[in-house]
Write an enzyme that holds these catalytic residues in place. Sequence first.
Site, short mmCIF file in Angstrom:
data_model
loop_
_atom_site.label_atom_id
_atom_site.label_comp_id
_atom_site.label_asym_id
_atom_site.label_seq_id
_atom_site.Cartn_x
_atom_site.Cartn_y
_atom_site.Cartn_z
N ARG A 170 1.07 -1.38 0.02
CA ARG A 170 0.02 0.12 -0.05
C ARG A 170 0.95 1.10 0.07
NH1 ARG A 170 -2.24 -3.76 -1.36
NH2 ARG A 170 -4.28 -4.62 -0.78
N SER A 220 -11.71 -0.69 1.77
CA SER A 220 -10.88 -1.22 3.02
C SER A 220 -10.36 0.12 3.61
CB SER A 220 -9.80 -2.12 2.54
OG SER A 220 -9.04 -2.70 3.79
N GLU A 290 -5.49 2.63 5.63
CA GLU A 290 -5.02 2.61 4.27
C GLU A 290 -5.75 3.96 3.58
OE1 GLU A 290 -6.87 -0.54 0.89
OE2 GLU A 290 -5.64 -1.51 2.50
#
Length: 298
Positions: A170, A220, A290
Amino acid sequence: MEQFSAEYPEIRAFTNERLDKYTYTKTGGVADLLVFPKNRQEVEATLQYVNDKGLPLTVLGNASNLIVKDGGIRGLVMMLTDMVSIEVDQTRIQAAAGAPLIEVAKFARDQHLTGLEFACGIPGSIGGAVFMNAGAYGGEVKDVIESVQVLTRQGDFKVYDNQSCDFSYRHSHFQSSDEIVLSVTFQLKAGDLSEISNEMDRLTDLRTSKQPLEYPSCGSVFKRPEGYYTGKLIQDAGLQGYRIGGAEISRKHAGFIVNVDHATATDYLQMIEYIQATIWQLNHVQLETEVRIIGEDQ
């Protein structure tokens, strides 16, 4: 701000535009000026404008893995969703920054090219996918990127090869570089159409059965902490169904916060802090977001 449209009438632009019309959470305040360039030349013109006027610049993809605070964003917001060209050259695909990752995965399938099946359900744009090194079901975009074409904030054109992008979980170089992703070149492999289609169908079914796609969300919310699964931590803490304002921890997938009743960005942010505090108290695990959080408090 109104003079932008006078100077660049060919570029789609809105003043004092509510960003909750564009974000996947359906939350977010007002952008002073929201601009939709269609190509590199219009990005360059927009950069020239903000540099000449000394305006703050915020660059967005399709605002899927994003929370814009209720106070909105000052200056100029450049949203790249009108830059959607996708081209193929043998086993390479070049996609503009605003092209939806899902559409590029489908385009690859239709060209009988394999490598992007994992991305068939990721709702981000190409630029956002590169920025976040988006991934799902064991794949990440770093696995198939050959090069990334960018503009610096000064308007200089640069090309990064895969290694120079500094990809990790990420993360990419572009999170700290302030550069604007224009397009991405993927290096794929020739594959069997039925096998590619079957795998994409399988992953789509998995996503549909496990994720709360019936509600607005930012996808997410948290990165996966080493040695744990975020959804299981939240589920085991008994937090599913917990609500702050109109934001609720999904009963279908604990890793998602869904907008069930006119939630505000503040509802989302308070929920994120509540989840982090609870998981730390119970497990001594620090959950990192995230989702990208930008803008000003109300």
